[in-house]
Design a protein around this motif. Sequence first.
Motif, mmCIF file in Angstrom:
data_model
loop_
_atom_site.group_PDB
_atom_site.id
_atom_site.type_symbol
_atom_site.label_atom_id
_atom_site.label_comp_id
_atom_site.label_asym_id
_atom_site.label_seq_id
_atom_site.Cartn_x
_atom_site.Cartn_y
_atom_site.Cartn_z
ATOM 1 N N MET B 1 0.758 -1.226 0.033
ATOM 2 C CA MET B 1 0.093 0.037 -0.014
ATOM 3 C C MET B 1 0.863 1.262 -0.133
ATOM 4 O O MET B 1 1.616 1.336 0.819
ATOM 5 C CB MET B 1 -0.803 0.017 1.122
ATOM 6 C CG MET B 1 -1.954 1.123 1.267
ATOM 7 S SD MET B 1 -3.253 1.009 2.357
ATOM 8 C CE MET B 1 -2.647 1.613 3.922
ATOM 9 N N LYS B 2 0.504 2.106 -0.888
ATOM 10 C CA LYS B 2 1.226 3.217 -0.958
ATOM 11 C C LYS B 2 0.843 4.354 0.290
ATOM 12 O O LYS B 2 -0.209 4.649 0.244
ATOM 13 C CB LYS B 2 1.192 4.016 -2.370
ATOM 14 C CG LYS B 2 1.225 5.248 -2.564
ATOM 15 C CD LYS B 2 2.893 5.821 -2.859
ATOM 16 C CE LYS B 2 3.103 7.131 -2.916
ATOM 17 N NZ LYS B 2 4.543 7.590 -2.878
ATOM 18 N N ILE B 3 1.788 4.778 0.905
ATOM 19 C CA ILE B 3 1.560 5.964 1.845
ATOM 20 C C ILE B 3 1.910 7.295 1.441
ATOM 21 O O ILE B 3 3.058 7.362 1.193
ATOM 22 C CB ILE B 3 2.426 5.624 3.221
ATOM 23 C CG1 ILE B 3 2.265 4.136 3.716
ATOM 24 C CG2 ILE B 3 2.182 6.601 4.435
ATOM 25 C CD1 ILE B 3 0.724 3.925 4.052
ATOM 26 N N ASP B 4 0.731 8.140 1.355
ATOM 27 C CA ASP B 4 1.555 9.669 0.761
ATOM 28 C C ASP B 4 1.248 10.506 1.719
ATOM 29 O O ASP B 4 1.390 11.611 1.873
ATOM 30 C CB ASP B 4 0.387 9.964 -0.363
ATOM 31 C CG ASP B 4 -1.062 10.033 0.062
ATOM 32 O OD1 ASP B 4 -1.423 9.811 1.093
ATOM 33 O OD2 ASP B 4 -1.837 10.121 -0.910
ATOM 34 N N GLN B 10 -4.407 6.883 7.938
ATOM 35 C CA GLN B 10 -3.822 6.100 6.747
ATOM 36 C C GLN B 10 -2.346 5.342 7.283
ATOM 37 O O GLN B 10 -2.103 4.311 7.121
ATOM 38 C CB GLN B 10 -3.400 7.024 5.741
ATOM 39 C CG GLN B 10 -2.535 6.333 4.335
ATOM 40 C CD GLN B 10 -2.048 7.236 3.660
ATOM 41 O OE1 GLN B 10 -1.177 8.179 4.030
ATOM 42 N NE2 GLN B 10 -2.424 7.143 2.199
ATOM 43 N N ARG B 28 10.107 2.731 5.451
ATOM 44 C CA ARG B 28 10.021 2.134 4.127
ATOM 45 C C ARG B 28 9.643 2.887 3.119
ATOM 46 O O ARG B 28 10.076 2.906 1.790
ATOM 47 C CB ARG B 28 9.285 0.791 4.036
ATOM 48 C CG ARG B 28 9.993 -0.611 4.614
ATOM 49 C CD ARG B 28 9.045 -1.882 4.804
ATOM 50 N NE ARG B 28 8.441 -1.790 5.901
ATOM 51 C CZ ARG B 28 7.019 -2.767 5.752
ATOM 52 N NH1 ARG B 28 6.731 -3.150 4.742
ATOM 53 N NH2 ARG B 28 6.458 -2.855 6.731
ATOM 54 N N GLN B 29 8.487 3.710 3.200
ATOM 55 C CA GLN B 29 7.750 4.355 2.076
ATOM 56 C C GLN B 29 8.915 5.676 1.920
ATOM 57 O O GLN B 29 9.016 5.821 0.762
ATOM 58 C CB GLN B 29 6.569 5.231 2.651
ATOM 59 C CG GLN B 29 5.804 6.059 1.785
ATOM 60 C CD GLN B 29 5.421 5.166 0.705
ATOM 61 O OE1 GLN B 29 4.831 3.867 0.717
ATOM 62 N NE2 GLN B 29 5.467 5.585 -0.553
ATOM 63 N N SER B 30 9.771 6.207 3.056
ATOM 64 C CA SER B 30 10.278 7.198 2.376
ATOM 65 C C SER B 30 11.763 6.666 1.608
ATOM 66 O O SER B 30 12.223 7.164 0.873
ATOM 67 C CB SER B 30 11.292 7.733 3.824
ATOM 68 O OG SER B 30 10.120 8.264 4.285
ATOM 69 N N HIS B 32 11.587 4.335 -0.446
ATOM 70 C CA HIS B 32 10.959 4.073 -1.714
ATOM 71 C C HIS B 32 10.846 5.422 -2.506
ATOM 72 O O HIS B 32 11.272 5.514 -3.487
ATOM 73 C CB HIS B 32 9.457 3.362 -1.459
ATOM 74 C CG HIS B 32 9.023 3.168 -2.838
ATOM 75 N ND1 HIS B 32 8.014 3.804 -3.431
ATOM 76 C CD2 HIS B 32 8.949 2.218 -3.810
ATOM 77 C CE1 HIS B 32 7.533 3.869 -4.498
ATOM 78 N NE2 HIS B 32 8.270 2.590 -4.936
ATOM 79 N N ASP B 33 10.108 6.432 -1.785
ATOM 80 C CA ASP B 33 10.063 7.796 -2.383
ATOM 81 C C ASP B 33 11.509 8.433 -2.731
ATOM 82 O O ASP B 33 11.580 9.103 -3.732
ATOM 83 C CB ASP B 33 9.397 8.752 -1.547
ATOM 84 C CG ASP B 33 7.904 8.137 -1.281
ATOM 85 O OD1 ASP B 33 7.238 7.197 -1.899
ATOM 86 O OD2 ASP B 33 7.167 8.716 -0.237
ATOM 87 N N LYS B 35 14.307 6.889 -3.216
ATOM 88 C CA LYS B 35 14.970 6.070 -4.191
ATOM 89 C C LYS B 35 16.440 5.726 -3.448
ATOM 90 O O LYS B 35 17.309 5.970 -4.293
ATOM 91 C CB LYS B 35 15.306 6.683 -5.478
ATOM 92 C CG LYS B 35 13.789 6.873 -6.423
ATOM 93 C CD LYS B 35 14.072 7.381 -7.711
ATOM 94 C CE LYS B 35 12.850 7.638 -8.366
ATOM 95 N NZ LYS B 35 12.276 9.017 -7.982
#
Lengths: 221, 295
Positions: B1-4, B10, B28-30, B32-33, B35
């Motif tokens: 799931m993408k966390i924005d 959320q 994890r989301q950071s 990914h964002d 890179k």
Amino acid sequence: MNIFDIIGPVMVGPSSSHTAGALQIGYLAHLVLKQVPVKAVVKFHGSFAQTYRGHGSDKAVVGGLLGYRPDDVRIRTSLIDAPKSGLDYIFETIEIPNAHPNTIVIEAEDAKGLKTSIVGESIGGGNIILKSLDGIDIEYTGDLNTLIVEKYDYMGAVSEIAGIFMAQGINIERMRFFQSKGDQGKAITIVETSDALNEDIAKSAQSLNKIITSIYLPRII
Amino acid sequence: MKIDFSSVEQIIMAAKAQNTTISDITLRQSAHDMKVDKKEIFEKMAHNLEVMKSSIEEGLAPNIRSLSGLTNNEAHLFKKHVESGKSLSGKLLGEAVYGSMAVMSTNACMGRIVASPTAGSSGIIPSCFMALLSNLDVDDDKLVRGLFNASGIGMVIARNASISGAVGGCQAECGSAAAMTASAMVEIMGGTPEMCGHAVAHALKSLMGLVCDPVAGLVEEPCVTRNAASSAIAIISADMALAGIKSVIPVDEVIVAMGEVGKALPSSLRETAEGGLADTPTARRIEGELFGRKG
């Protein structure tokens, strides 16, 4: 925005707008001249004019002229460091109609007599906008690697500049154009990219027709 | 799931669904964002923690005094008081309070700090984290994870309200910092993601409406006091959540309300040094002495 805009940056206090931002404006003059200037006139406008001593904006902007970054504790001693690095600075206050309350004007000169003048705004959080370069109104925010080309305008000039980027396989993210109000036909083109960029791009631009100068500015925030 | 980072809810839902923590989701989301790999981001955050520690150390030096003289030895005085055993705050709370003052002293004296989220609210996270480190079974690794939790919450607040005093007053700076800190401390102490959300709400509610009225425009008076008090509120808010106390108003609604209160504040109370404490006779006298009379 990412997590390091929230927890970070590491910076020398006391104020992101009055210290870190002021430093970045000085640093831009350093980047334009590619060295520590020998002379600099720093003019504080608005809130800066009132409070530059209390916030250490004077030390910060001189630190920037010396090439320091916002987290460098040498900012504290920059006014003493400056003469040792051959920089002769003076501070003035100025009133510019309708300017942002945190505006700094810098007129700087290098050892070869090359001069530059910049107008920068510190807009909060250590972010800045370069509003004017060598008398031409522009808008540069330092969040991308940037090539600034100052030249006399003619048909096809833009495609020539874009061609340099294409030849090197660099993706252009933003391209903006600014005409000089005073000097007829003089224009600045700002090309920004998140791809890696270096001094070579400015050297390549030197071969363009009717070029005045080309300046490479790395991302600073 | 993408966390924005569009809501705290959320992040909490994602953490629950994956049986993990807010810090883990944010990390994890950071990665990914941005890179880059998780290890690199973790090390960068660990460096921030080191700077936070040194910013406390530096500010605890006796006789520390800012350029203006408005910040003058507060942290050292409070530390001596706590160490005398006669303080009302006790050891952990007391350490958080003087740690906060210490960072603000370092900041006022042109030392190095981590804006968290801003320079004007940079005392709260470091001081609370160091108070946990010296009093409880907590290590650096847990604290770095705590910084990821705090930054995830901070991203939501920045998006849905503000973290800038010029936009939302002090509640947006110290209030946000206290909320972020409270959430991180709940996770560090083993609380659930939902408890983190309630801690954010408790802290933001407690500081809602706080104006930004710096004397002479300097990040000193009342910023030193407010950072110290906000550290205390962060600790109490974390404890409320850990005790199982839920916020009647859901966290995301509290965040939006804080942003709305910020918009309703007149500009004289948003970092312009025109109202509040900054417009008192004493503040005006100090301003005159420091910068010369205006007009």
